[in-house]
Design a protein around this motif. Structure first.
Motif, PDB file in Angstrom:
ATOM      1  N   LEU A   1      10.238  12.558   0.320  1.00  0.00           N
ATOM      2  CA  LEU A   1       9.401  11.516   0.928  1.00  0.00           C
ATOM      3  C   LEU A   1      10.306  10.493   1.602  1.00  0.00           C
ATOM      4  O   LEU A   1      11.250   9.984   0.988  1.00  0.00           O
ATOM      5  CB  LEU A   1       8.531  10.825  -0.128  1.00  0.00           C
ATOM      6  CG  LEU A   1       7.702   9.633   0.373  1.00  0.00           C
ATOM      7  CD1 LEU A   1       6.658  10.086   1.390  1.00  0.00           C
ATOM      8  CD2 LEU A   1       7.034   8.916  -0.799  1.00  0.00           C
ATOM      9  N   VAL A   2      10.018  10.199   2.866  1.00  0.00           N
ATOM     10  CA  VAL A   2      10.762   9.178   3.609  1.00  0.00           C
ATOM     11  C   VAL A   2       9.780   8.064   3.974  1.00  0.00           C
ATOM     12  O   VAL A   2       8.782   8.321   4.659  1.00  0.00           O
ATOM     13  CB  VAL A   2      11.404   9.755   4.891  1.00  0.00           C
ATOM     14  CG1 VAL A   2      12.156   8.666   5.649  1.00  0.00           C
ATOM     15  CG2 VAL A   2      12.331  10.907   4.532  1.00  0.00           C
ATOM     16  N   VAL A   3      10.032   6.842   3.514  1.00  0.00           N
ATOM     17  CA  VAL A   3       9.193   5.681   3.840  1.00  0.00           C
ATOM     18  C   VAL A   3       9.967   4.796   4.812  1.00  0.00           C
ATOM     19  O   VAL A   3      11.045   4.289   4.474  1.00  0.00           O
ATOM     20  CB  VAL A   3       8.815   4.887   2.571  1.00  0.00           C
ATOM     21  CG1 VAL A   3       7.934   3.690   2.942  1.00  0.00           C
ATOM     22  CG2 VAL A   3       8.099   5.790   1.569  1.00  0.00           C
ATOM     23  N   LEU A   4       9.436   4.656   6.012  1.00  0.00           N
ATOM     24  CA  LEU A   4      10.041   3.823   7.056  1.00  0.00           C
ATOM     25  C   LEU A   4       9.147   2.608   7.236  1.00  0.00           C
ATOM     26  O   LEU A   4       8.088   2.675   7.872  1.00  0.00           O
ATOM     27  CB  LEU A   4      10.184   4.620   8.355  1.00  0.00           C
ATOM     28  CG  LEU A   4      11.012   5.902   8.235  1.00  0.00           C
ATOM     29  CD1 LEU A   4      10.963   6.693   9.531  1.00  0.00           C
ATOM     30  CD2 LEU A   4      12.457   5.586   7.849  1.00  0.00           C
ATOM     31  N   ASP A   5       9.542   1.501   6.663  1.00  0.00           N
ATOM     32  CA  ASP A   5       8.696   0.313   6.589  1.00  0.00           C
ATOM     33  C   ASP A   5       8.955  -0.621   7.769  1.00  0.00           C
ATOM     34  O   ASP A   5      10.091  -0.776   8.229  1.00  0.00           O
ATOM     35  CB  ASP A   5       9.001  -0.413   5.274  1.00  0.00           C
ATOM     36  CG  ASP A   5       8.023  -1.531   4.987  1.00  0.00           C
ATOM     37  OD1 ASP A   5       6.826  -1.376   5.298  1.00  0.00           O
ATOM     38  OD2 ASP A   5       8.449  -2.572   4.455  1.00  0.00           O
ATOM     39  N   ASN A   6       7.874  -1.242   8.227  1.00  0.00           N
ATOM     40  CA  ASN A   6       7.985  -2.331   9.199  1.00  0.00           C
ATOM     41  C   ASN A   6       8.610  -1.866  10.516  1.00  0.00           C
ATOM     42  O   ASN A   6       9.504  -2.504  11.067  1.00  0.00           O
ATOM     43  CB  ASN A   6       8.807  -3.473   8.603  1.00  0.00           C
ATOM     44  CG  ASN A   6       8.517  -4.807   9.276  1.00  0.00           C
ATOM     45  OD1 ASN A   6       7.531  -4.961   9.984  1.00  0.00           O
ATOM     46  ND2 ASN A   6       9.386  -5.767   9.060  1.00  0.00           N
ATOM     47  N   ALA A   7       8.105  -0.741  11.034  1.00  0.00           N
ATOM     48  CA  ALA A   7       8.629  -0.207  12.297  1.00  0.00           C
ATOM     49  C   ALA A   7       8.045  -0.980  13.470  1.00  0.00           C
ATOM     50  O   ALA A   7       6.864  -1.322  13.476  1.00  0.00           O
ATOM     51  CB  ALA A   7       8.292   1.269  12.427  1.00  0.00           C
TER      52      ALA A   7
ATOM     53  N   PHE B   1       0.834  -1.206   0.000  1.00  0.00           N
ATOM     54  CA  PHE B   1       0.000   0.000   0.000  1.00  0.00           C
ATOM     55  C   PHE B   1       0.871   1.258   0.000  1.00  0.00           C
ATOM     56  O   PHE B   1       0.660   2.189  -0.781  1.00  0.00           O
ATOM     57  CB  PHE B   1      -0.917  -0.039   1.223  1.00  0.00           C
ATOM     58  CG  PHE B   1      -1.701   1.221   1.451  1.00  0.00           C
ATOM     59  CD1 PHE B   1      -2.890   1.454   0.772  1.00  0.00           C
ATOM     60  CD2 PHE B   1      -1.271   2.175   2.363  1.00  0.00           C
ATOM     61  CE1 PHE B   1      -3.622   2.610   0.985  1.00  0.00           C
ATOM     62  CE2 PHE B   1      -1.993   3.331   2.586  1.00  0.00           C
ATOM     63  CZ  PHE B   1      -3.175   3.548   1.893  1.00  0.00           C
ATOM     64  N   ALA B   2       1.869   1.284   0.911  1.00  0.00           N
ATOM     65  CA  ALA B   2       2.729   2.462   1.023  1.00  0.00           C
ATOM     66  C   ALA B   2       3.509   2.701  -0.266  1.00  0.00           C
ATOM     67  O   ALA B   2       3.617   3.844  -0.741  1.00  0.00           O
ATOM     68  CB  ALA B   2       3.686   2.290   2.202  1.00  0.00           C
ATOM     69  N   LEU B   3       4.045   1.638  -0.856  1.00  0.00           N
ATOM     70  CA  LEU B   3       4.820   1.797  -2.086  1.00  0.00           C
ATOM     71  C   LEU B   3       3.929   2.198  -3.256  1.00  0.00           C
ATOM     72  O   LEU B   3       4.323   3.027  -4.094  1.00  0.00           O
ATOM     73  CB  LEU B   3       5.562   0.501  -2.399  1.00  0.00           C
ATOM     74  CG  LEU B   3       6.725   0.160  -1.454  1.00  0.00           C
ATOM     75  CD1 LEU B   3       7.304  -1.202  -1.788  1.00  0.00           C
ATOM     76  CD2 LEU B   3       7.816   1.225  -1.528  1.00  0.00           C
ATOM     77  N   HIS B   4       2.742   1.624  -3.330  1.00  0.00           N
ATOM     78  CA  HIS B   4       1.818   1.988  -4.404  1.00  0.00           C
ATOM     79  C   HIS B   4       1.514   3.486  -4.340  1.00  0.00           C
ATOM     80  O   HIS B   4       1.562   4.188  -5.355  1.00  0.00           O
ATOM     81  CB  HIS B   4       0.525   1.172  -4.265  1.00  0.00           C
ATOM     82  CG  HIS B   4      -0.497   1.498  -5.313  1.00  0.00           C
ATOM     83  ND1 HIS B   4      -0.418   1.026  -6.609  1.00  0.00           N
ATOM     84  CD2 HIS B   4      -1.618   2.258  -5.256  1.00  0.00           C
ATOM     85  CE1 HIS B   4      -1.453   1.478  -7.303  1.00  0.00           C
ATOM     86  NE2 HIS B   4      -2.196   2.229  -6.503  1.00  0.00           N
ATOM     87  N   TRP B   5       1.224   3.982  -3.118  1.00  0.00           N
ATOM     88  CA  TRP B   5       0.937   5.411  -2.968  1.00  0.00           C
ATOM     89  C   TRP B   5       2.176   6.239  -3.303  1.00  0.00           C
ATOM     90  O   TRP B   5       2.086   7.276  -3.955  1.00  0.00           O
ATOM     91  CB  TRP B   5       0.484   5.685  -1.534  1.00  0.00           C
ATOM     92  CG  TRP B   5       0.089   7.109  -1.306  1.00  0.00           C
ATOM     93  CD1 TRP B   5      -1.145   7.662  -1.454  1.00  0.00           C
ATOM     94  CD2 TRP B   5       0.950   8.184  -0.908  1.00  0.00           C
ATOM     95  NE1 TRP B   5      -1.119   9.003  -1.164  1.00  0.00           N
ATOM     96  CE2 TRP B   5       0.162   9.357  -0.828  1.00  0.00           C
ATOM     97  CE3 TRP B   5       2.306   8.269  -0.611  1.00  0.00           C
ATOM     98  CZ2 TRP B   5       0.687  10.588  -0.461  1.00  0.00           C
ATOM     99  CZ3 TRP B   5       2.834   9.503  -0.234  1.00  0.00           C
ATOM    100  CH2 TRP B   5       2.033  10.647  -0.160  1.00  0.00           C
ATOM    101  N   ALA B   6       3.339   5.786  -2.848  1.00  0.00           N
ATOM    102  CA  ALA B   6       4.577   6.537  -3.083  1.00  0.00           C
ATOM    103  C   ALA B   6       4.858   6.682  -4.569  1.00  0.00           C
ATOM    104  O   ALA B   6       5.278   7.755  -5.027  1.00  0.00           O
ATOM    105  CB  ALA B   6       5.746   5.844  -2.375  1.00  0.00           C
ATOM    106  N   TYR B   7       4.630   5.641  -5.339  1.00  0.00           N
ATOM    107  CA  TYR B   7       4.862   5.734  -6.787  1.00  0.00           C
ATOM    108  C   TYR B   7       3.798   6.594  -7.458  1.00  0.00           C
ATOM    109  O   TYR B   7       4.086   7.314  -8.420  1.00  0.00           O
ATOM    110  CB  TYR B   7       4.897   4.335  -7.396  1.00  0.00           C
ATOM    111  CG  TYR B   7       6.281   3.713  -7.326  1.00  0.00           C
ATOM    112  CD1 TYR B   7       7.252   4.037  -8.266  1.00  0.00           C
ATOM    113  CD2 TYR B   7       6.615   2.834  -6.310  1.00  0.00           C
ATOM    114  CE1 TYR B   7       8.528   3.496  -8.199  1.00  0.00           C
ATOM    115  CE2 TYR B   7       7.893   2.277  -6.229  1.00  0.00           C
ATOM    116  CZ  TYR B   7       8.837   2.622  -7.175  1.00  0.00           C
ATOM    117  OH  TYR B   7      10.111   2.094  -7.104  1.00  0.00           O
ATOM    118  N   GLN B   8       2.571   6.549  -6.957  1.00  0.00           N
ATOM    119  CA  GLN B   8       1.532   7.416  -7.501  1.00  0.00           C
ATOM    120  C   GLN B   8       1.876   8.890  -7.303  1.00  0.00           C
ATOM    121  O   GLN B   8       1.551   9.732  -8.138  1.00  0.00           O
ATOM    122  CB  GLN B   8       0.190   7.123  -6.807  1.00  0.00           C
ATOM    123  CG  GLN B   8      -0.583   5.953  -7.367  1.00  0.00           C
ATOM    124  CD  GLN B   8      -1.991   5.928  -6.786  1.00  0.00           C
ATOM    125  OE1 GLN B   8      -2.225   6.338  -5.659  1.00  0.00           O
ATOM    126  NE2 GLN B   8      -2.941   5.445  -7.578  1.00  0.00           N
TER     127      GLN B   8
END
Length: 886
Positions: free
Chosen positions: A384-390, A313-320
């Motif tokens: 944009l900073v995406v911090l995954d699986n915190a 979900f996060a990556l899909h939004w980030a690429y959009q």
């Protein structure tokens, strides 16, 4: 391991807070932490613990606390962190890296903030420092002079940091923020002139001149009334400045540029490849967009259970939204729920700095310095900073960028409430996919034609996979490898609960693996609770049932359930009741062999104790439907029921669990529990008598016969026979009803015998055998009188009165109701309403219409107050017929 002084004194490990025990032990630890790596004499410790009046053997007491504290530290692996409680003659020394103490980290960050050249960096350093505080310093310690002085010193440092933070905001021209920071503290410390002066200037510079002047007069008045002094220089100077409407020179300081030239032109791109086959989530994507667009420097928190698709979900939004962040996109997998160790903040920051163009030799050595440089470099950028699986808020905070134009997107299986509180993170929860989106996900792998050919089977697969994208993808992968299989065939395979989790695993990917990693990261109390949930006999539970399963207190159980809910392993379906999704429930069952084997037995006994309490509230004064087994385990706490409606709500909520408990007890050979649990809902059974109770009571009767308990058999037969009669199965009903009186007589229980006669007589009367029915009712009254049990006497007299009414013996019926009236419990509103209805019918039969009408009105009011809808309607109907002359 972490030591906390800035709030409640605590030792915190990955498993949670270490229980320190008595207040004096926490106090002793606090004194040692205030002087780490320095011997503290027994005299100093004694002064802190008792001040002026130590006990006779105070040295022995101190030694005992030191010994227990040393054992606690060793038990929780303190040596691995370089922590040791050493003895030096008549002194003790807590040897440790000072960075493990929150007070040291706070002071270190404040010191770093003082030497920053850029106000923005000062702000971030001070915000990090103040985030160390979780309440008043040294909470939970003895109130003694030394401790109060230390707490006051720490509080003074905190207030100085708040004032410095406000000054830095002022240097950035953010006077409104400065005022907001200061106002709370100025209210809490109204006599601290430096706070009031700073607040006045901040209010004035933000255009609130009137508020600023009012604050001066308020403070001046307080100083005069409380201390009898005039305002000092700081306050009077601020007042003069406001009157002249002149800005102080320091507000014009221009922040010095810090970012290296190479970083200004480097546009990082660390996002992994975009997810394939992403479907649905339109509402959630819109919510995330609104959250990012609606704030400066937004921090958005995507949460949900394992396998729900947070990363995709996060990556899909980030690429959009790539175009919205022209200065780059950073990504880090924090591996908060992974078998591999999580990277520390310094490692992640190094990768970020390199991606931003900082040459490797110029990357600072310490994590704090790297963080400061990272925030400087991101100041003014659209990044944009995406911090995954915190895993935790603490893991995220050092990685937040600077400036108002950067956005941070965090994904976690945990709710991370700390991040919401400290950094205004905006939650975007992901739930399980609805059926239509689940079908679309299957179609993205299998092709639309294959899914469209079996729409019902696709919907069933979505349900069996709990709407969990991970489970759906694993299912689709299995079907893709078996083109000859139908979706219906796969659904048939997944319907078997025993093998479902195994089928939802492919190599090292699957639901079990995802859930295992989630549970693996829980603190031990919460993990123990999760394992215990696998023993539960129902679909949802309250804190009392959880307490019994885990062998803990309801308060601790509630905390553990909240922790599991924060990890998205449970949902609080209604206030006070927690439910796992189906796949989570199956995984908990898989772990059940690791749970305390006594947990299920404790649960059964919890239901026995609670059932008696519910019965007493539902039918006040009635005979308990069983006595407790001699070896029953008393729960830590039994739920209390305020009234009949609360008891019925519990019956309704626990019905599936109680039915499961009967089967579980019988399977364990605990038939003495099984028959009791089958009877415990008898008030609900009589209220909703045709609601399918027969199988449960038949199981209870089988257990009663297994243990040879005649009274248990009598009670179960009487209730089962009555229910069968109400279901229209009179032949079967009489088999049980005819047995019940003799069984009760054999057990020597006159109350059960009287009830058995009542039930048999009522059924026979309904079948036209009025003569025998009257004899049985009279016999029941005699037995009830012999027991002297009011509730049983009322029951027998009510049924005898009804029998008299059906045969036209109105005077006799009236006499029986008159005799029963003083025996009704003051709390038995339903019984009182039923008796008033019978009395009204008897009076109507005797032609005493006005008195009958009064009885029906009273019965309507009593039934309405008790929620006895059937009685209220019947009384109203009889009143209407009476008024019509019928």
């Amino acid at each position: 391991m972490e030591f906390r002084l800035l709030g409640s004194v605590a030792v915190v490990t990955e498993s949670g807070d270490v229980p320190l025990g008595p207040v004096k032990r926490a106090t002793l630890l606090a004194v040692l932490l205030l002087r780490p790596n320095t011997p503290v004499s027994v005299d100093r410790l004694t002064e802190a613990l008792w001040e002026h009046e130590p006990p006779l053997h105070f040295k022995t007491v101190v030694q005992g606390h030191v010994s227990r504290l040393r054992a606690l530290l060793a038990e929780h692996g303190a040596r691995e962190y370089g922590v040791e409680l050493a003895t030096h003659g008549a002194a003790y020394e807590l040897q440790m890296p000072e960075s493990l103490a929150d007070a040291h980290r706070f002071e270190e960050l404040v010191g770093l903030a003082r030497v920053q050249r850029r106000p923005a960096d000062t702000v971030r350093m001070l915000r990090e420092a103040l985030a160390c505080w979780q309440g008043p310093a040294l909470t939970g310690t003895v109130r003694s002079g030394p401790l109060e002085a230390a707490a006051a010193g720490l509080e003074d440092l905190r207030l100085s940091a708040v004032e410095a933070l406000a000054q830095a905001y002022g240097q950035l021209g953010e006077h409104g923020r400065a005022a907001a920071v200061l106002r709370t503290e100025a209210v809490a410390h109204p006599l601290r002139e430096s706070l009031a002066a700073a607040l006045m200037l901040a209010l004035g510079r933000s255009g609130r001149q009137s508020d600023a002047l009012n604050w001066y007069h308020r403070t001046r008045r307080l100083l005069s009334e409380e201390l009898g002094v005039d305002p000092g220089d700081a306050l009077t100077d601020a007042y003069a400045t406001l009157l002249k409407a002149a800005e102080p020179a320091e507000s014009a300081v221009t922040p010095a540029p810090q970012a290296p030239p190479a970083a200004e032109t480097s546009v990082p791109e660390l996002l992994p490849r975009p997810p394939r086959g992403f479907t649905g989530r339109r509402a959630e994507l819109a919510a995330l967009t609104a959250a990012v667009d609606g704030a400066d420097a937004p921090v958005c928190l995507v949460t949900g259970p394992a396998g729900v698709g947070k990363t995709a979900f996060a990556l899909h939004w980030a690429y959009q939204r790539r175009a919205d962040f022209p200065d780059g996109r950073l990504f880090a997998d924090l591996r908060g729920f992974s078998d591999t160790p999580a990277p520390d903040a310094g490692t992640v920051l190094r990768e970020f700095l390199l991606a931003l163009g900082v040459p490797a030799p110029r990357v600072p050595e310490t994590a704090a310095a790297r963080g400061a440089l990272f925030r400087s470099l991101t100041e003014g950028r659209r990044l944009l900073v995406v911090l995954d699986n915190a895993r935790s808020s603490e893991q995220v905070r050092p990685l937040l960028p600077g400036g108002d134009h950067c956005a941070t997107l965090v994904t976690s299986r945990d709710r991370l409430g700390g991040l919401v509180a400290s950094d205004a993170a905006r939650p975007v929860p992901l739930g399980h996919l609805p059926a239509a989106d689940s079908a679309a996900l299957l179609a993205s792998v299998l092709g639309e034609d294959r899914v469209a050919a079996e729409p019902a089977a696709a919907e069933r697969l979505a349900g069996l996979c709990d709407g969990l994208p991970l489970a759906l993808r694993v299912t689709a992968a299995r079907l893709a490898g078996r083109p000859q299989w139908t979706l219906a065939a796969m659904g048939h395979e997944l319907a078997d609960e025993q093998g479902r989790l195994a089928l939802l695993n492919v190599e090292d990917t699957g639901v079990s693996a995802a859930l295992r990693l989630t549970v693996q990261q829980l603190p031990e109390p919460a993990a123990r609770m999760f394992r215990a949930l696998g023993l539960h006999t129902g679909s949802d539970l309250d804190r009392f049932a959880a307490s019994a399963l885990a062998g803990t207190t309801p308060a601790q159980a509630s905390a553990d359930l909240d922790r599991l809910a924060a990890a998205h392993l449970l949902t609080e379906s209604v206030p006070g009741r927690w439910t796992p999704h189906d796949l989570v429930r199956l995984y908990a069952r898989h772990l059940a062999p690791q749970a305390d084997p006594e947990g299920l037995r404790r649960l059964l006994d919890h239901y026995l104790y609670t059932g008696l309490a519910a019965d007493a509230a539902a039918e006040p004064g009635s005979q308990p439907c069983y006595s407790l087994p001699a070896d029953a385990h008393r729960p830590a706490s039994t739920r209390e029921f305020e009234d009949r409606s609360a008891a019925f709500a519990w019956y309704e909520a626990e019905r599936p669990a109680l039915e499961g408990a009967v089967a579980a007890a019988a399977a364990l050979g605990l038939h003495d529990r099984a028959w009791r649990l089958a009877l415990v809902q008898w008030p609900l059974m009589l209220w909703r008598i045709t609601d399918g109770w027969t199988p449960l009571l038949e199981a209870g009767l089988a257990s009663a016969e297994h243990v040879g308990d005649l009274d248990a058999q009598s009670r179960t037969c009487a209730l089962l026979g009555w229910i069968l009669h109400e279901e229209g199965r009179d032949t079967e009903a009489l088999v049980h009803l005819e047995r019940a009186p003799a069984l009760a007589a054999g057990a020597g229980d006159a109350i059960s015998e009287a009830i058995a006669h009542v039930n048999l007589g009522a059924v026979l009367g309904g079948m036209g055998q009025t003569g025998r029915a009257g004899e049985l009712m009279s016999r029941a009254v005699a037995l009830a009188d012999r027991t002297g049990h009011p509730a049983t006497q009322v029951l027998a007299l009510q049924h005898l009165a009804r029998h008299c009414l059906t045969s036209g013996q109105y005077a006799a019926a009236l006499a029986h109701t008159a005799r029963a009236a003083p025996l009704v419990s003051p709390h038995a509103a339903v019984g009182r309403a039923e008796l008033q209805i019978l009395r009204g019918e008897a009076l109507a039969g005797l032609g005493r219409v006005a008195e009958a009408a009064d009885q029906f009105r009273s019965a309507t009011r009593a039934a309405d107050a008790a929620g006895f809808t059937e009685g209220s309607e019947r009384a109203a109907q009889l009143l209407s017929r009476l008024a019509a002359g019928r």
